[in-house]
Motif scaffolding. Structure first.
Motif, PDB file in Angstrom:
ATOM      1  N   GLU A  25       0.836  -1.212   0.000  1.00 57.73           N
ATOM      2  CA  GLU A  25       0.000   0.000   0.000  1.00 57.73           C
ATOM      3  C   GLU A  25       0.862   1.249   0.000  1.00 57.73           C
ATOM      4  OE1 GLU A  25      -3.752   0.761   1.894  1.00 57.73           O
ATOM      5  OE2 GLU A  25      -3.680  -1.253   2.760  1.00 57.73           O
ATOM      6  N   GLY A  26       0.365   2.300  -0.613  1.00 61.48           N
ATOM      7  CA  GLY A  26       1.114   3.547  -0.688  1.00 61.48           C
ATOM      8  C   GLY A  26       1.393   3.946  -2.125  1.00 61.48           C
ATOM      9  N   VAL A  27       2.251   4.934  -2.265  1.00 63.89           N
ATOM     10  CA  VAL A  27       2.560   5.445  -3.606  1.00 63.89           C
ATOM     11  C   VAL A  27       3.962   4.984  -4.013  1.00 63.89           C
ATOM     12  CG1 VAL A  27       2.760   7.504  -5.049  1.00 63.89           C
ATOM     13  CG2 VAL A  27       1.117   7.472  -3.158  1.00 63.89           C
ATOM     14  N   HIS A  28       4.022   4.334  -5.164  1.00 62.58           N
ATOM     15  CA  HIS A  28       5.300   3.847  -5.694  1.00 62.58           C
ATOM     16  C   HIS A  28       5.632   4.610  -6.970  1.00 62.58           C
ATOM     17  CE1 HIS A  28       5.171   0.076  -3.238  1.00 62.58           C
ATOM     18  NE2 HIS A  28       3.882   0.407  -3.229  1.00 62.58           N
ATOM     19  N   LEU A  29       6.889   4.945  -7.121  1.00 67.56           N
ATOM     20  CA  LEU A  29       7.322   5.580  -8.364  1.00 67.56           C
ATOM     21  C   LEU A  29       8.268   4.628  -9.079  1.00 67.56           C
ATOM     22  CD1 LEU A  29       7.566   8.100 -10.258  1.00 67.56           C
ATOM     23  CD2 LEU A  29       9.548   8.747  -8.899  1.00 67.56           C
ATOM     24  N   VAL A  30       7.910   4.284 -10.335  1.00 68.40           N
ATOM     25  CA  VAL A  30       8.812   3.481 -11.168  1.00 68.40           C
ATOM     26  C   VAL A  30       9.370   4.425 -12.217  1.00 68.40           C
ATOM     27  CG1 VAL A  30       9.045   1.486 -12.677  1.00 68.40           C
ATOM     28  CG2 VAL A  30       7.397   1.426 -10.795  1.00 68.40           C
ATOM     29  N   SER A  31      10.642   4.766 -12.081  1.00 66.75           N
ATOM     30  CA  SER A  31      11.212   5.719 -13.037  1.00 66.75           C
ATOM     31  C   SER A  31      12.187   4.992 -13.956  1.00 66.75           C
ATOM     32  CB  SER A  31      11.927   6.856 -12.296  1.00 66.75           C
ATOM     33  OG  SER A  31      13.134   6.396 -11.762  1.00 66.75           O
ATOM     34  N   GLY A  32      12.585   5.687 -14.989  1.00 75.91           N
ATOM     35  CA  GLY A  32      13.504   5.098 -15.958  1.00 75.91           C
ATOM     36  C   GLY A  32      13.350   5.794 -17.288  1.00 75.91           C
ATOM     37  N   PRO A  33      14.369   5.694 -18.121  1.00 80.67           N
ATOM     38  CA  PRO A  33      14.306   6.385 -19.407  1.00 80.67           C
ATOM     39  C   PRO A  33      13.239   5.804 -20.341  1.00 80.67           C
ATOM     40  CG  PRO A  33      16.303   5.044 -19.248  1.00 80.67           C
ATOM     41  CD  PRO A  33      15.622   4.970 -17.928  1.00 80.67           C
ATOM     42  N   VAL A  34      12.937   6.549 -21.391  1.00 75.64           N
ATOM     43  CA  VAL A  34      11.955   6.095 -22.381  1.00 75.64           C
ATOM     44  C   VAL A  34      12.456   4.785 -23.000  1.00 75.64           C
ATOM     45  CG1 VAL A  34      10.849   6.663 -24.585  1.00 75.64           C
ATOM     46  CG2 VAL A  34      11.212   8.448 -22.876  1.00 75.64           C
ATOM     47  N   GLY A  35      11.560   3.800 -23.107  1.00 75.99           N
ATOM     48  CA  GLY A  35      11.923   2.522 -23.721  1.00 75.99           C
ATOM     49  C   GLY A  35      12.565   1.541 -22.752  1.00 75.99           C
ATOM     50  N   SER A  36      12.550   1.866 -21.462  1.00 75.57           N
ATOM     51  CA  SER A  36      13.205   0.965 -20.502  1.00 75.57           C
ATOM     52  C   SER A  36      12.281  -0.166 -20.044  1.00 75.57           C
ATOM     53  CB  SER A  36      13.712   1.760 -19.296  1.00 75.57           C
ATOM     54  OG  SER A  36      12.641   2.441 -18.689  1.00 75.57           O
ATOM     55  N   GLY A  37      10.998  -0.109 -20.418  1.00 78.98           N
ATOM     56  CA  GLY A  37      10.087  -1.202 -20.075  1.00 78.98           C
ATOM     57  C   GLY A  37       9.019  -0.835 -19.059  1.00 78.98           C
ATOM     58  N   LYS A  38       8.851   0.454 -18.797  1.00 77.78           N
ATOM     59  CA  LYS A  38       7.869   0.874 -17.777  1.00 77.78           C
ATOM     60  C   LYS A  38       6.437   0.497 -18.191  1.00 77.78           C
ATOM     61  CE  LYS A  38       8.984   5.282 -17.706  1.00 77.78           C
ATOM     62  NZ  LYS A  38      10.055   5.373 -18.699  1.00 77.78           N
ATOM     63  N   SER A  39       6.091   0.805 -19.443  1.00 74.77           N
ATOM     64  CA  SER A  39       4.718   0.513 -19.899  1.00 74.77           C
ATOM     65  C   SER A  39       4.454  -0.982 -19.923  1.00 74.77           C
ATOM     66  CB  SER A  39       4.486   1.094 -21.305  1.00 74.77           C
ATOM     67  OG  SER A  39       4.601   2.487 -21.260  1.00 74.77           O
ATOM     68  N   THR A  40       5.453  -1.768 -20.306  1.00 75.12           N
ATOM     69  CA  THR A  40       5.286  -3.229 -20.326  1.00 75.12           C
ATOM     70  C   THR A  40       5.046  -3.738 -18.905  1.00 75.12           C
ATOM     71  OG1 THR A  40       6.817  -3.273 -22.180  1.00 75.12           O
ATOM     72  CG2 THR A  40       6.347  -5.375 -21.136  1.00 75.12           C
ATOM     73  N   PHE A 164       4.341   5.238 -13.266  1.00 78.78           N
ATOM     74  CA  PHE A 164       5.425   4.902 -14.198  1.00 78.78           C
ATOM     75  C   PHE A 164       5.753   6.190 -14.945  1.00 78.78           C
ATOM     76  CE2 PHE A 164       2.795   1.296 -13.393  1.00 78.78           C
ATOM     77  CZ  PHE A 164       3.679   0.249 -13.201  1.00 78.78           C
ATOM     78  N   SER A 165       6.902   6.763 -14.666  1.00 77.20           N
ATOM     79  CA  SER A 165       7.151   8.086 -15.244  1.00 77.20           C
ATOM     80  C   SER A 165       8.638   8.407 -15.342  1.00 77.20           C
ATOM     81  CB  SER A 165       6.461   9.140 -14.369  1.00 77.20           C
ATOM     82  OG  SER A 165       6.719  10.420 -14.867  1.00 77.20           O
ATOM     83  N   HIS A 166       8.961   9.218 -16.350  1.00 76.93           N
ATOM     84  CA  HIS A 166      10.326   9.744 -16.409  1.00 76.93           C
ATOM     85  C   HIS A 166      10.301  11.258 -16.141  1.00 76.93           C
ATOM     86  CE1 HIS A 166       8.852  10.221 -20.576  1.00 76.93           C
ATOM     87  NE2 HIS A 166       9.558  11.323 -20.561  1.00 76.93           N
ATOM     88  N   GLU A 167       9.212  11.698 -15.504  1.00 76.68           N
ATOM     89  CA  GLU A 167       9.050  13.117 -15.162  1.00 76.68           C
ATOM     90  C   GLU A 167      10.216  13.596 -14.285  1.00 76.68           C
ATOM     91  OE1 GLU A 167       6.889  15.438 -16.019  1.00 76.68           O
ATOM     92  OE2 GLU A 167       7.581  16.894 -14.566  1.00 76.68           O
ATOM     93  N   HIS A 200      18.074   7.940 -11.584  1.00 75.20           N
ATOM     94  CA  HIS A 200      17.407   8.882 -12.486  1.00 75.20           C
ATOM     95  C   HIS A 200      16.700   9.994 -11.706  1.00 75.20           C
ATOM     96  CE1 HIS A 200      17.736   5.120 -14.877  1.00 75.20           C
ATOM     97  NE2 HIS A 200      18.163   5.972 -15.769  1.00 75.20           N
ATOM     98  N   ALA A 201      17.307  10.376 -10.610  1.00 72.40           N
ATOM     99  CA  ALA A 201      16.700  11.426  -9.778  1.00 72.40           C
ATOM    100  C   ALA A 201      16.686  12.757 -10.526  1.00 72.40           C
ATOM    101  CB  ALA A 201      17.484  11.562  -8.481  1.00 72.40           C
TER     102      ALA A 201
END
Lengths: 232, 216
Positions: A25-40, A164-167, A200-201
């Motif tokens: 439970e809670g808020v998770h951030l999955v970061s990473g560059p474009v094409g790294s597999g976040k959407s998958t 899932f973001s690279h923001e 990727h901070a």
């Protein structure tokens, strides 16, 4: 309530995603560059893709909602109001939250991508599922709307939210940081401890860390406050 | 088949043969099995099966109404297979190259451009159908007549809009009519033999029909 990834391996078109971990439970951030597999990874967690190996287990999760990166891919109705209704929601409430009351009878494809994104986000926040997966929720939005999204994420009282973001500029308060690197999911741990190992901070966090500050979370305001504390 | 001219010609002749008689369809099917290379692309079963189901349904209705449903099913299924192979095996730019080779740089270019846009559109429609399916799953909408009709309308409207956007883009880029393409083709002896055999198979139903007309 949690989602467990057990040594998941998923390959497609020469790309291979692998990872293990538990999203509580809670808020998770999955970061990473474009094409790294976040959407998958988002599709795997939503149960829309089946891993080649390993397991995706959801415990005590009664409802799941994934918001796709491109909001136009989620449109199934010919008007904005009916699109809101297609989510099983009262259109008036959705349109008020998305500030699109004037556009109720318009074609959803006549909205700008930012407006359409606002509409789908409003639907997701009102539905308030146990597991909310947001794929690039900040793309196509101006800074003011990004802050609105952050506020809505932080206001979610319960459940699991995975972003899932690279923001790199406007981010919400999060509990856990994950990173995707060349298709591998890496857990950095809980915030604030995880901030120092986050590859990727955003630049403002790196700047604060370089000056010896210890931000309590990942927002710009957290970095500012940490810097102020060491100056005092 | 590497040479798109021979591929298109063979498919046109075999489709006609299949349409005219069951024997022509069976001959075309044998040709397709023999001539198609294992490495040639083919549409996936999940794309083909609904199309076969539609043909099957029409055949059943035809048979129920006293028509020859089985003949219809065999002929249309083979035509469907030929079309699926033609679509899957056609690479980007081949339709334009063949049209320019056949009709020149003015009319041929325009015909080829339209064909290329049509083929690209089919791929886009397929992707959009998949996206709509995903959106329905995410929203918990069950597929049914009430949901399919507005979705189909949405797809049609989207395609009309896309065509309009492409037309505007071509205009902005200065396109009026015609263009210059120098098509090059690679032809092997096997492909020529395969095309000749397709042509002979195409004559088969025509000969059978002539016999029928003589008898009449």
């Amino acid at each position: 309530m949690r989602v467990e990834l057990g040594e998941v391996v998923f390959g497609r078109d020469g790309f291979c995603l692998r990872g293990s971990g538990t999203f509580g439970e809670g808020v998770h951030l999955v970061s990473g560059p474009v094409g790294s597999g976040k959407s998958t990874l988002a599709l795997l967690l939503a149960g829309l893709l089946t891993p080649d190996r390993g397991t995706v287990r959801r415990q005590d999760v009664k409802s799941v909602l994934l918001l796709l990166q491109f909001p136009e891919h989620q449109v199934t109705a010919p008007t904005v109001a009916r699109e809101a209704a297609s989510w099983g929601l009262a259109p008036d409430e959705v349109l008020a939250l998305a500030e699109l009351e004037e556009r109720a009878d318009d074609d959803p494809f006549h909205l700008s991508r930012g407006e359409l994104k606002r509409l789908t986000l409003a639907c997701a926040f009102i539905k308030c599922p146990d597991l909310l997966l947001l794929d690039e929720p900040f793309s196509s939005l101006d800074c003011e709307t990004k802050r609105w999204v952050c506020g809505m994420i932080e206001e979610r009282g319960s459940g699991t939210t995975i972003i899932f973001s690279h923001e790199q500029s406007v981010l919400p308060r999060v509990d856990t940081i994950w990173e995707m690197e060349d298709g591998a999911l890496i857990g950095r741990g809980s915030v604030p401890g995880a901030i120092s190992s986050w590859r990727h901070a955003p630049a403002y966090l790196t700047y604060a860390l370089e000056r010896g500050a210890q931000p309590e979370n990942i927002r710009l305001s957290d970095a500012r406050e940490a810097l102020c504390r060491i100056r005092d | 088949m590497q040479d798109p001219r021979l591929r298109f010609l063979s498919i046109a002749v075999l489709s006609l043969a299949s349409f005219l008689s069951v024997w022509g369809a069976l001959g075309a099917l044998v040709w397709l099995v023999v001539a198609r290379r294992r490495t040639d692309a083919m549409l996936q079963p999940r794309v083909l099966l609904p199309l076969f189901a539609m043909v099957g349904l029409t055949a059943l209705v035809s048979a129920w109404g006293g028509g020859n449903g089985l003949s219809y099913f065999i002929r249309m299924s083979v035509i469907l297979l030929l079309a699926a192979w033609a679509y899957a095996a056609t690479a980007e730019g081949e339709a334009l190259a063949v049209a320019v080779w056949a009709f020149g740089n003015r009319a041929g270019f325009d015909i080829g451009l339209i064909a290329e846009m049509g083929l690209a559109g089919l791929g886009i429609i397929r992707e959009e159908i998949e996206q709509v399916g995903l959106a329905m799953r995410l929203k918990g909408i069950r597929p049914g007549l009430r949901s399919i009709v507005p979705l189909a309308l949405n797809l049609v409207i989207t395609e009309i809009r896309r065509a309009d956007e492409v037309a505007r883009l071509l205009t902005v880029r200065g396109y009026t009519a015609g263009g210059v393409v120098c098509p090059r083709f690679q032809t092997s002896l096997n492909e020529i033999l395969a095309s000749i055999s397709a042509f002979l198979l195409g004559l088969l139903p025509a000969l059978l029909l002539r016999d029928v007309f003589i008898l009449v």
